[in-house]
Design an enzyme around this catalytic site. Structure first.
Site, PDB file in Angstrom:
ATOM      1  N   GLN A  77       0.798  -1.220   0.000  1.00 60.70           N
ATOM      2  CA  GLN A  77       0.000   0.000   0.000  1.00 60.70           C
ATOM      3  C   GLN A  77       0.836   1.278   0.000  1.00 60.70           C
ATOM      4  OE1 GLN A  77      -2.702  -1.697   3.276  1.00 60.70           O
ATOM      5  NE2 GLN A  77      -4.108  -0.448   2.104  1.00 60.70           N
TER       6      GLN A  77
ATOM      7  N   ARG B 261       3.561  -0.299  13.081  1.00 56.64           N
ATOM      8  CA  ARG B 261       3.191  -1.589  12.500  1.00 56.64           C
ATOM      9  C   ARG B 261       3.325  -1.492  10.985  1.00 56.64           C
ATOM     10  NH1 ARG B 261      -2.259  -3.698  10.874  1.00 56.64           N
ATOM     11  NH2 ARG B 261      -1.824  -5.886  10.447  1.00 56.64           N
TER      12      ARG B 261
ATOM     13  N   HIS C 206       0.834  -9.223   4.442  1.00 59.89           N
ATOM     14  CA  HIS C 206      -0.323  -8.333   4.296  1.00 59.89           C
ATOM     15  C   HIS C 206      -0.724  -8.372   2.810  1.00 59.89           C
ATOM     16  CE1 HIS C 206      -2.419  -4.759   6.385  1.00 59.89           C
ATOM     17  NE2 HIS C 206      -3.002  -4.870   5.207  1.00 59.89           N
TER      18      HIS C 206
ATOM     19  N   ASN D 166      -2.130 -10.682   8.310  1.00 66.60           N
ATOM     20  CA  ASN D 166      -3.140  -9.655   8.457  1.00 66.60           C
ATOM     21  C   ASN D 166      -4.436 -10.142   7.807  1.00 66.60           C
ATOM     22  OD1 ASN D 166      -3.972  -6.733   8.978  1.00 66.60           O
ATOM     23  ND2 ASN D 166      -4.473  -6.974   6.811  1.00 66.60           N
ATOM     24  N   GLU D 167      -5.481 -10.290   8.588  1.00 70.21           N
ATOM     25  CA  GLU D 167      -6.824 -10.601   8.089  1.00 70.21           C
ATOM     26  C   GLU D 167      -6.849 -11.754   7.077  1.00 70.21           C
ATOM     27  OE1 GLU D 167      -9.035  -7.197   6.801  1.00 70.21           O
ATOM     28  OE2 GLU D 167      -8.618  -6.044   8.603  1.00 70.21           O
TER      29      GLU D 167
ATOM     30  N   ASN E  29      -8.444  -5.656  14.009  1.00 78.05           N
ATOM     31  CA  ASN E  29      -8.720  -4.512  13.143  1.00 78.05           C
ATOM     32  C   ASN E  29     -10.212  -4.237  13.215  1.00 78.05           C
ATOM     33  OD1 ASN E  29      -6.043  -4.690  12.425  1.00 78.05           O
ATOM     34  ND2 ASN E  29      -6.426  -5.477  10.364  1.00 78.05           N
TER      35      ASN E  29
ATOM     36  N   TYR F  74     -13.245  -1.441  12.171  1.00 79.75           N
ATOM     37  CA  TYR F  74     -13.669  -0.242  11.442  1.00 79.75           C
ATOM     38  C   TYR F  74     -15.132   0.107  11.696  1.00 79.75           C
ATOM     39  CZ  TYR F  74      -9.210  -0.246   9.136  1.00 79.75           C
ATOM     40  OH  TYR F  74      -7.865  -0.180   8.909  1.00 79.75           O
TER      41      TYR F  74
ATOM     42  N   GLU G 217      -5.603  -1.920  13.926  1.00 83.66           N
ATOM     43  CA  GLU G 217      -6.070  -0.962  12.915  1.00 83.66           C
ATOM     44  C   GLU G 217      -7.390  -0.372  13.363  1.00 83.66           C
ATOM     45  OE1 GLU G 217      -6.376  -2.221   8.789  1.00 83.66           O
ATOM     46  OE2 GLU G 217      -4.539  -3.416   8.955  1.00 83.66           O
TER      47      GLU G 217
ATOM     48  N   TRP H  37      -4.972   3.337  11.679  1.00 82.87           N
ATOM     49  CA  TRP H  37      -4.834   3.103  10.252  1.00 82.87           C
ATOM     50  C   TRP H  37      -5.296   4.374   9.568  1.00 82.87           C
ATOM     51  CZ3 TRP H  37      -2.458  -0.585   7.494  1.00 82.87           C
ATOM     52  CH2 TRP H  37      -2.560  -0.449   6.094  1.00 82.87           C
TER      53      TRP H  37
ATOM     54  N   GLU I   3      -5.561   1.984  -1.423  1.00 82.00           N
ATOM     55  CA  GLU I   3      -6.643   1.302  -0.698  1.00 82.00           C
ATOM     56  C   GLU I   3      -7.197   0.150  -1.556  1.00 82.00           C
ATOM     57  OE1 GLU I   3      -7.582   0.989   2.275  1.00 82.00           O
ATOM     58  OE2 GLU I   3      -9.561   0.139   2.006  1.00 82.00           O
ATOM     59  N   TRP I   4      -6.317  -0.781  -1.899  1.00 85.13           N
ATOM     60  CA  TRP I   4      -6.681  -2.026  -2.570  1.00 85.13           C
ATOM     61  C   TRP I   4      -7.597  -1.792  -3.764  1.00 85.13           C
ATOM     62  CZ3 TRP I   4      -2.949  -4.907  -1.123  1.00 85.13           C
ATOM     63  CH2 TRP I   4      -2.439  -4.812   0.178  1.00 85.13           C
TER      64      TRP I   4
HETATM   65  C1  GBH Z   1      -7.941  -3.376   6.416  1.00 85.87           C
HETATM   66  O1  GBH Z   1      -8.823  -4.107   5.675  1.00 85.87           O
HETATM   67  C2  GBH Z   1      -6.609  -3.674   5.865  1.00 85.87           C
HETATM   68  O2  GBH Z   1      -5.803  -4.427   6.731  1.00 85.87           O
HETATM   69  C3  GBH Z   1      -5.907  -2.470   5.320  1.00 85.87           C
HETATM   70  O3  GBH Z   1      -4.905  -2.898   4.460  1.00 85.87           O
HETATM   71  C4  GBH Z   1      -6.898  -1.547   4.670  1.00 85.87           C
HETATM   72  O4  GBH Z   1      -6.282  -0.493   3.999  1.00 85.87           O
HETATM   73  C5  GBH Z   1      -7.814  -1.028   5.742  1.00 85.87           C
HETATM   74  O5  GBH Z   1      -8.391  -2.075   6.454  1.00 85.87           O
HETATM   75  C6  GBH Z   1      -8.902  -0.108   5.254  1.00 85.87           C
HETATM   76  O6  GBH Z   1      -9.784  -0.753   4.411  1.00 85.87           O
HETATM   77  O7  GBH Z   1     -14.751  -5.955  10.028  1.00 85.87           O
HETATM   78  O8  GBH Z   1     -15.088  -8.334  10.053  1.00 85.87           O
HETATM   79  O9  GBH Z   1     -16.980  -6.873  10.156  1.00 85.87           O
HETATM   80  C7  GBH Z   1     -10.091  -4.086   6.136  1.00 85.87           C
HETATM   81  C8  GBH Z   1     -11.037  -4.540   5.099  1.00 85.87           C
HETATM   82  C9  GBH Z   1     -12.448  -6.287   5.771  1.00 85.87           C
HETATM   83  C10 GBH Z   1     -13.034  -3.933   6.201  1.00 85.87           C
HETATM   84  C11 GBH Z   1     -13.653  -6.705   6.369  1.00 85.87           C
HETATM   85  C12 GBH Z   1     -14.251  -4.364   6.789  1.00 85.87           C
HETATM   86  C13 GBH Z   1     -15.779  -5.986   7.175  1.00 85.87           C
HETATM   87  C14 GBH Z   1     -15.810  -7.165   7.928  1.00 85.87           C
HETATM   88  N1  GBH Z   1     -12.222  -4.933   5.710  1.00 85.87           N
HETATM   89  N2  GBH Z   1     -14.524  -5.680   6.700  1.00 85.87           N
HETATM   90  S1  GBH Z   1     -15.623  -7.063   9.635  1.00 85.87           S
END
Ligand code: GBH
Length: 456
Positions: free
Chosen positions: A18, A75, A119, A163-164, A291, A293, A361, A404, A411-412
């Site tokens: 990234q 990290r 990652h 990572n995830e 992580n 969000y 994150e 993060w 952002e992928w």
């Molecule tokens: C992360 O991915 C990544 O590690 C990072 O590289 C990326 O840039 C960053 O977040 C922002 O997108 O949370 O289990 O309810 C996170 C991608 C995967 C976000 C699963 C939310 C929802 C499922 N995500 N997700 S959950």
């Protein structure tokens, strides 16, 4: 902000693909993300990580910024294709030297490196052999882990395998929204399992140095049913299995989830599970990274593919787009800080032997204002930190928190459109400009370290 315990680690996070760019530098081999980025329509705007933040060539400048930020911990991830350009065999010393210089720069500034081995940037040469569908990849990962551990183990004590793994397997091999862009039910579930096997093999291969700690980073959030109907409650449970329990049950309870086979209908071929795998996967860990969000709201829904003959086994009949009336970020992600408390407390309740936890994150995206005064981001981080503190109060052994992200980055599948950074990056000039949130976080960390935080 209420005081956090002394010794709590304050950090920021990034990942290799990234931010680094320099995809051809110093013998790096191609990764699945280089290949995926070349597929028309795969990444928004046709963006790729070819240049990204050019961090590979700007480490001194980025270290200076981290020093100014004053964090305890950074990290980052190591790009496997920089270390073993074809995934196995020949080791590229220049790749190891790059991370050695980065780590030395961190240590000089009193910043603790939290190293992630994977990652999402699998060497393409291994994908050509089946990638994570293949059990051999787990063996290759353990070999790679040992190479990096041998090279940096005198300097790095925090070692994260993955990572995830949910995203690498289900999003990459099942939904096809991420590299390698496959849409396979069975392949993605095999990939998920092989990632867990790789985790166990790598931890066992690296273990032994006193003071070294090993962990894994998982996406976690509550799967909340949109109504209390039986159908929505069951849908939320399927969702939680797909995203989280297929990983956490083997890791922290040493068992496969009891609803796995009934949920992933058609996965009758479970031959990717071998005797002894559960013992391997549940090898004790020193920490787990979470992580977080947003909270997920789940409704029962028809399968995406109505035809059972072509439907994949991970098409489990769920809809996650019915969102409640709560604030959203620019990515449309709901802002519900209490979901973080719920996540941390819930994990501890489900797995009493859960190792110490880090929030590895947490962050958000909002449109930029003139002068980069990102008040919404400050508010997001402040409220989520308060929620993390609530989990501490409830007895969760929370050891640290990472924003993060340090820098805006790739952002992928969204490309460069969404900006998560405390530091703005101009992708034309590559100039870095700290946002208001950078200064806010710097002051917060300094106050917390001095133990002078004012209540509230
Ligand atoms: C992360 O991915 C990544 O590690 C990072 O590289 C990326 O840039 C960053 O977040 C922002 O997108 O949370 O289990 O309810 C996170 C991608 C995967 C976000 C699963 C939310 C929802 C499922 N995500 N997700 S959950």
């Amino acid at each position: 902000m209420t005081d956090f315990p002394q010794g709590f680690r304050w950090g920021v996070a990034t990942s290799a693909y990234q931010i680094e760019g320099a995809v051809d530098a110093d013998g790096r081999g191609p990764s699945i993300w280089d290949a995926f980025g070349a597929v028309p329509g795969a990444v928004a705007g046709g963006d790729t990580g070819a240049v990204a933040c050019d961090h590979y060539h700007r480490v001194p400048e980025d270290l200076a910024l981290l020093g100014e930020l004053g964090v305890d911990a950074y990290r980052f991830s190591v790009a496997w294709p920089r270390i073993l350009p074809t995934g196995a065999g020949r080791v590229e010393q220049r790749g190891l030297d790059f991370y050695r210089r980065l780590v030395d720069g961190l240590l000089e500034r009193g910043i603790e490196p939290f190293l992630t081995l994977y990652h999402w940037d699998l060497p393409q040469a291994l994908e050509d052999l089946g990638g994570w569908r293949s059990r051999d990849t787990a063996q290759r990962f353990a070999e790679y882990a040992v190479v990096v551990h041998d090279a940096l183990g005198d300097r790095v004590t925090k070692w994260t395998t993955f990572n995830e793994p949910y995203v690498s397997s289900i999003v990459g091999y099942g939904e096809g929204r991420h590299a390698p862009g496959a849409r396979e039910g069975h392949g993605s579930l095999a990939a998920a399992h092989h990632l867990m096997v790789a985790h166990g093999l790598a931890v066992q291969a690296m273990r032994g140095t006193p003071g070294h700690e090993f962990g894994i980073v998982l996406n976690q959030s509550p799967s909340t049913p949109v109504t209390s109907s039986e159908a929505d409650v069951a849908a939320a449970r399927r969702h939680d299995l797909l995203l989280r329990r297929q990983f956490t049950e083997p890791l922290f309870a040493g068992r496969y989830p009891d609803d796995y086979e009934e949920t992933f209908a058609g996965v009758t071929d479970l031959s990717f599970r071998h005797d002894g795998d559960l013992e391997l996967i549940s090898t004790p860990l020193d920490y787990v990274g979470i992580n977080y969000y947003y909270r997920q709201h789940v409704a029962d829904a028809p399968h995406r593919d109505p035809d059972p003959a072509t439907r994949t086994s991970i098409d489990v009949g769920i809809d996650t787009t019915r969102l409640p009336d709560v604030p959203r970020t620019a990515m449309n992600w709901p802002v519900e800080p209490e979901g973080l408390t719920q996540t941390l407390v819930g994990l501890k309740e489900r797995y009493p032997d859960l190792p110490p936890v880090y929030v590895t994150e947490n962050g958000c995206v909002y449109p930029d204002n003139p002068g980069f005064v990102d008040q919404e981001r400050i508010e997001y981080l402040r409220t989520h930190l308060a929620a993390a503190h609530d989990a501490l109060t409830a007895g969760v052994d929370l050891r640290g928190y990472f924003v993060w992200s340090f820098l805006d980055n790739f952002e992928w599948a969204h490309g460069y459109k969404h900006r998560f950074g405390l530091v703005h990056v101009d992708y034309e000039t590559l100039v870095r400009t700290p946002r208001a949130s950078f200064h806010w976080y710097r002051d917060l960390v300094a106050e917390q370290r001095a133990g002078t935080a004012a209540a509230g």
